[in-house]
Design a protein around this motif. Structure first.
Motif, PDB file in Angstrom:
ATOM      1  N   GLY A 432       0.796  -1.216   0.000  1.00 42.58           N
ATOM      2  CA  GLY A 432       0.000   0.000   0.000  1.00 42.58           C
ATOM      3  C   GLY A 432       0.828   1.265   0.000  1.00 42.58           C
ATOM      4  O   GLY A 432       1.948   1.324  -0.509  1.00 42.58           O
ATOM      5  N   LEU A 433       0.239   2.308   0.629  1.00 43.12           N
ATOM      6  CA  LEU A 433       0.836   3.639   0.600  1.00 43.12           C
ATOM      7  C   LEU A 433       2.141   3.734   1.363  1.00 43.12           C
ATOM      8  O   LEU A 433       3.018   4.515   1.008  1.00 43.12           O
ATOM      9  N   GLY A 434       2.276   2.954   2.423  1.00 43.13           N
ATOM     10  CA  GLY A 434       3.476   3.039   3.246  1.00 43.13           C
ATOM     11  C   GLY A 434       3.474   4.280   4.119  1.00 43.13           C
ATOM     12  O   GLY A 434       2.558   5.122   4.061  1.00 43.13           O
ATOM     13  N   MET A 435       4.525   4.414   4.924  1.00 43.09           N
ATOM     14  CA  MET A 435       4.615   5.526   5.872  1.00 43.09           C
ATOM     15  C   MET A 435       6.059   5.989   5.959  1.00 43.09           C
ATOM     16  O   MET A 435       6.984   5.194   5.827  1.00 43.09           O
ATOM     17  N   ASN A 436       6.218   7.292   6.222  1.00 43.44           N
ATOM     18  CA  ASN A 436       7.559   7.819   6.485  1.00 43.44           C
ATOM     19  C   ASN A 436       7.914   7.615   7.952  1.00 43.44           C
ATOM     20  O   ASN A 436       7.105   7.120   8.747  1.00 43.44           O
ATOM     21  N   GLY A 450      -2.803  10.992  11.719  1.00 41.87           N
ATOM     22  CA  GLY A 450      -1.868  11.220  10.631  1.00 41.87           C
ATOM     23  C   GLY A 450      -2.303  12.351   9.739  1.00 41.87           C
ATOM     24  O   GLY A 450      -3.168  13.156  10.068  1.00 41.87           O
ATOM     25  N   ASP A 451      -1.670  12.433   8.539  1.00 37.51           N
ATOM     26  CA  ASP A 451      -1.958  13.533   7.635  1.00 37.51           C
ATOM     27  C   ASP A 451      -3.190  13.218   6.794  1.00 37.51           C
ATOM     28  O   ASP A 451      -3.867  12.220   6.973  1.00 37.51           O
ATOM     29  N   ALA A 452      -3.439  14.111   5.815  1.00 43.20           N
ATOM     30  CA  ALA A 452      -4.652  13.971   5.023  1.00 43.20           C
ATOM     31  C   ALA A 452      -4.653  12.717   4.171  1.00 43.20           C
ATOM     32  O   ALA A 452      -5.708  12.241   3.749  1.00 43.20           O
ATOM     33  N   THR A 453      -3.497  12.159   3.890  1.00 47.51           N
ATOM     34  CA  THR A 453      -3.431  10.947   3.073  1.00 47.51           C
ATOM     35  C   THR A 453      -4.153   9.791   3.724  1.00 47.51           C
ATOM     36  O   THR A 453      -4.712   8.919   3.060  1.00 47.51           O
ATOM     37  N   PHE A 454      -4.158   9.784   5.073  1.00 47.84           N
ATOM     38  CA  PHE A 454      -4.733   8.647   5.784  1.00 47.84           C
ATOM     39  C   PHE A 454      -6.148   8.929   6.283  1.00 47.84           C
ATOM     40  O   PHE A 454      -6.749   8.077   6.911  1.00 47.84           O
ATOM     41  N   THR A 455      -6.660  10.096   6.073  1.00 46.71           N
ATOM     42  CA  THR A 455      -7.999  10.415   6.575  1.00 46.71           C
ATOM     43  C   THR A 455      -9.030   9.970   5.557  1.00 46.71           C
ATOM     44  O   THR A 455      -9.644  10.769   4.850  1.00 46.71           O
ATOM     45  N   LEU A 474       0.753  -8.288  26.196  1.00 45.89           N
ATOM     46  CA  LEU A 474       0.133  -9.070  27.271  1.00 45.89           C
ATOM     47  C   LEU A 474       0.260 -10.570  27.014  1.00 45.89           C
ATOM     48  O   LEU A 474       0.227 -11.363  27.956  1.00 45.89           O
ATOM     49  N   SER A 475       0.431 -10.966  25.757  1.00 47.01           N
ATOM     50  CA  SER A 475       0.629 -12.387  25.419  1.00 47.01           C
ATOM     51  C   SER A 475       2.089 -12.794  25.504  1.00 47.01           C
ATOM     52  O   SER A 475       2.427 -13.933  25.168  1.00 47.01           O
ATOM     53  N   GLY A 476       2.973 -11.876  25.936  1.00 45.34           N
ATOM     54  CA  GLY A 476       4.393 -12.181  26.071  1.00 45.34           C
ATOM     55  C   GLY A 476       5.209 -11.931  24.828  1.00 45.34           C
ATOM     56  O   GLY A 476       6.369 -12.339  24.760  1.00 45.34           O
ATOM     57  N   GLY A 477       4.623 -11.260  23.821  1.00 47.41           N
ATOM     58  CA  GLY A 477       5.332 -11.031  22.576  1.00 47.41           C
ATOM     59  C   GLY A 477       5.624  -9.565  22.329  1.00 47.41           C
ATOM     60  O   GLY A 477       5.511  -8.722  23.230  1.00 47.41           O
ATOM     61  N   HIS A 478       5.976  -9.253  21.090  1.00 54.95           N
ATOM     62  CA  HIS A 478       6.306  -7.893  20.683  1.00 54.95           C
ATOM     63  C   HIS A 478       5.782  -7.662  19.274  1.00 54.95           C
ATOM     64  O   HIS A 478       5.560  -8.612  18.497  1.00 54.95           O
ATOM     65  N   MET A 479       5.611  -6.394  18.940  1.00 54.33           N
ATOM     66  CA  MET A 479       5.169  -6.031  17.599  1.00 54.33           C
ATOM     67  C   MET A 479       6.143  -5.007  17.032  1.00 54.33           C
ATOM     68  O   MET A 479       6.494  -4.033  17.711  1.00 54.33           O
ATOM     69  N   ALA A 480       6.561  -5.209  15.784  1.00 54.11           N
ATOM     70  CA  ALA A 480       7.469  -4.303  15.098  1.00 54.11           C
ATOM     71  C   ALA A 480       6.879  -3.956  13.745  1.00 54.11           C
ATOM     72  O   ALA A 480       6.255  -4.800  13.086  1.00 54.11           O
ATOM     73  N   ILE A 481       7.072  -2.675  13.304  1.00 54.59           N
ATOM     74  CA  ILE A 481       6.508  -2.190  12.045  1.00 54.59           C
ATOM     75  C   ILE A 481       7.643  -1.638  11.200  1.00 54.59           C
ATOM     76  O   ILE A 481       8.450  -0.835  11.670  1.00 54.59           O
ATOM     77  N   ASP A 482       7.681  -2.057   9.937  1.00 55.32           N
ATOM     78  CA  ASP A 482       8.648  -1.548   8.982  1.00 55.32           C
ATOM     79  C   ASP A 482       7.874  -1.067   7.752  1.00 55.32           C
ATOM     80  O   ASP A 482       7.072  -1.818   7.182  1.00 55.32           O
ATOM     81  N   SER A 483       8.123   0.185   7.353  1.00 56.79           N
ATOM     82  CA  SER A 483       7.338   0.737   6.260  1.00 56.79           C
ATOM     83  C   SER A 483       8.174   1.739   5.482  1.00 56.79           C
ATOM     84  O   SER A 483       9.073   2.386   6.027  1.00 56.79           O
ATOM     85  N   SER A 484       7.845   1.884   4.192  1.00 56.44           N
ATOM     86  CA  SER A 484       8.473   2.862   3.314  1.00 56.44           C
ATOM     87  C   SER A 484       7.396   3.476   2.441  1.00 56.44           C
ATOM     88  O   SER A 484       6.496   2.759   1.948  1.00 56.44           O
ATOM     89  N   PRO A 485       7.433   4.774   2.232  1.00 50.29           N
ATOM     90  CA  PRO A 485       6.407   5.411   1.392  1.00 50.29           C
ATOM     91  C   PRO A 485       6.381   4.817  -0.013  1.00 50.29           C
ATOM     92  O   PRO A 485       7.413   4.577  -0.636  1.00 50.29           O
ATOM     93  N   SER A 486       5.147   4.534  -0.464  1.00 54.97           N
ATOM     94  CA  SER A 486       4.874   4.015  -1.820  1.00 54.97           C
ATOM     95  C   SER A 486       5.344   2.582  -2.028  1.00 54.97           C
ATOM     96  O   SER A 486       5.186   2.042  -3.132  1.00 54.97           O
ATOM     97  N   LEU A 487       5.945   1.965  -0.995  1.00 52.55           N
ATOM     98  CA  LEU A 487       6.409   0.576  -1.133  1.00 52.55           C
ATOM     99  C   LEU A 487       5.587  -0.398  -0.313  1.00 52.55           C
ATOM    100  O   LEU A 487       5.519  -1.574  -0.647  1.00 52.55           O
TER     101      LEU A 487
END
Length: 507
Positions: A432-436, A450-455, A474-487
């Motif tokens: 999708g759009l990705g994020m900076n 966020g900005d108008a792109t996400f509204t 709470l389940s003992g894990g972790h969450m990580a996010i990796d994103s690039s605009p337009s990718l």
């Protein structure tokens, strides 16, 4: 040196006493042997019976007593200064020197030898005691050593007289001549500043000299083997300044750490207050919203008669939809508040990761098709985790829903899982759009629109990711996010496995 002379003198005296004693006794026995041989020959040649013989013979070394014993068994035992001679039928002739004249002479000579040893020891001690200054060869060795040392160095006698010192010592302590004594040098140094004792152990004394000009000298005293001692002087002014600066930095770090801890406590208190406020607000708002929705439903069905104008039905439907949307929003806020506050307990049941992903895929497959997206389900991992089924479905569903919402038509959403011996990772990837980076950093805060792109239409209050992150933690894990605009964006959720039995499919 004194001990060596003393041991040598005592050893020489002892050897002399032993030699003198052995020589004296040997001479006495030789005299007894010569006299006894002559008297024994004369007595043995006599055939007539002899009366008991008792005779004293005076020699140069003393007096010899001669006795004739007819019965050998009655003769006394031999001593160091006696000899026995057989005289045939007349028995045994016993010759004995007078010991009272032998032992006193030996004792006098022994005392004389010991006196000479004591005199030599005394003279050696007196010389070493009253002449502390090393000889010319030792002074040359000290001077050579002092010249090779890169720091200030001086050698002193045990009474404080200066033996040698190098040029660095003179320059650092402002010495002009070599006639200065150690007490005078210390007095001169203290007059221009102050001296502080740092360490005094293991025969080594360490002192700090702080001078009027702000310089600091480190003075170290070490003993030498002959009773003398040396001093080493090092300029530690720059090191002291560096230490002072380092201490200041450490103090500032401690203050910053304390302030950080205080601000952290304030932030945690504010977060708890926010959570409590949201929880109370959700409870207080849900009741009137339920009334609004219920009355709107009654009006829509015209339970008590027609409304009149048909536009009222559209208004009632808008009231009902808005109320339901608000009710759903406040329910989500309440869930987040309970999750962050630890008030909502999650179950811990064994769950198949593949079944969870299949259920989520089945739920969103129609939605992706309507959005013109392709939905890709990765291969199974065979892992079994322990967690709350509804909570994990909601966690994965929120991420998949965001991926569908922000991926343009023609894109792709991939749902996959990868298992290892200690955990499993669930990945949701979109094109999708990705994020900076700025937008990505804001996702850790709830209500981040966020900005108008996400509204876009249907975008909530930005709580889906926050709720998913809270469920993962709470389940003992972790969450990580990796994103690039337009990718696109990839969200990875790691969950632990309680035991190796959690992996049913290995390879």
């Amino acid at each position: 040196m004194t001990r060596t002379v003393a041991l040598t003198a005592i050893l020489a005296a002892t050897l002399f006493i032993i030699y003198d004693t052995a020589r004296t006794l040997d001479e006495a026995r030789r005299d007894l042997t010569a006299i006894g041989a002559l008297m024994a020959d004369e007595i043995a040649a006599t055939t007539a019976p002899l009366p008991q013989l008792q005779q004293a013979v005076r020699l140069s070394g003393g007096v010899v007593h001669a006795r004739l014993h007819a019965d050998p068994s009655t003769a006394p035992q031999r001593t160091l200064v006696s000899e026995q001679f057989p005289v045939g039928q007349h028995g045994i002739l016993l010759l004995e020197a007078n010991e009272d004249l032998i032992w006193p002479g030996l004792l006098v000579r022994a005392l004389a030898a010991l006196a000479v040893a004591a005199l030599m020891t005394g003279l050696s001690w007196r010389r070493s005691h009253f002449n502390e200054m090393p000889d010319r060869m030792q002074r040359f060795v000290y001077q050579t050593l002092a010249s090779a040392v890169p720091m200030g160095m001086a050698c002193w006698t045990k009474s404080g007289q200066l033996v040698v010192c190098n040029q660095q010592y003179r320059e650092r302590l402002d010495l002009e001549g070599t006639s200065v004594t150690y007490p005078q040098m210390v007095k001169r140094l203290i007059a221009g500043g102050y001296m502080k004792l740092v360490n005094d152990a293991d025969n080594t004394r360490l002192m700090e000299l702080h001078r009027e000009d702000g310089s600091c000298m480190l003075i170290e005293e070490r003993p030498l083997g002959d009773g003398n001692f040396l001093t080493l002087v090092t300029d530690v002014t720059e090191r002291k300044k560096a230490d002072s600066l380092l201490n200041s930095i450490r103090e500032e770090q401690r203050l910053l750490a304390r302030r950080y801890h205080e601000e952290k406590l304030k932030a945690e208190a504010a977060s708890r207050s926010k959570t409590n406020f949201l929880a109370h607000l959700s409870h207080d708002v849900r009741t009137p919203l339920n009334h609004i929705i219920g009355f709107a439903e009654l009006m829509r069905h015209e339970a008590y008669g027609p409304l009149g104008d048909r536009r009222y039905k559209d208004y009632v439907q808008s009231i009902k939809s808005s109320g339901e949307h608000l009710l759903d929003s406040f329910a989500t806020i309440l869930d987040l508040a309970e999750l962050e506050g630890g008030q909502k307990m999650l179950r811990s049941d064994p769950l198949s990761v593949d079944e969870l992903l299949d259920e989520v895929g089945q739920r969103f497959r129609g939605q992706t098709a309507r959005a013109g997206l392709s939905f890709v389900r990765g291969e199974g991992c065979g892992a079994v985790v322990h967690g709350d089924r509804l909570g994990l479905l909601r966690m994965i569903g929120n991420i998949v829903e965001n991926a569908i919402r922000f991926t343009p038509s023609g894109g792709r959403v991939t749902l996959a899982a990868f298992a290892a011996h200690d955990g499993v990772v669930i990945e949701i990837t979109d094109t999708g759009l990705g994020m900076n980076e700025e937008r990505l950093a804001s996702l850790s805060q709830p209500f981040a629109l966020g900005d108008a792109t996400f509204t876009r239409e249907g975008v909530g209050h930005g709580l889906g990711i926050s709720i998913s992150r809270a469920i993962a933690e709470l389940s003992g894990g972790h969450m990580a996010i990796d994103s690039s605009p337009s990718l696109g964006t990839t969200v990875a959720i790691s969950l632990p496995l309680r035991s190796e039995e959690g992996i049913r499919a290995a390879e």
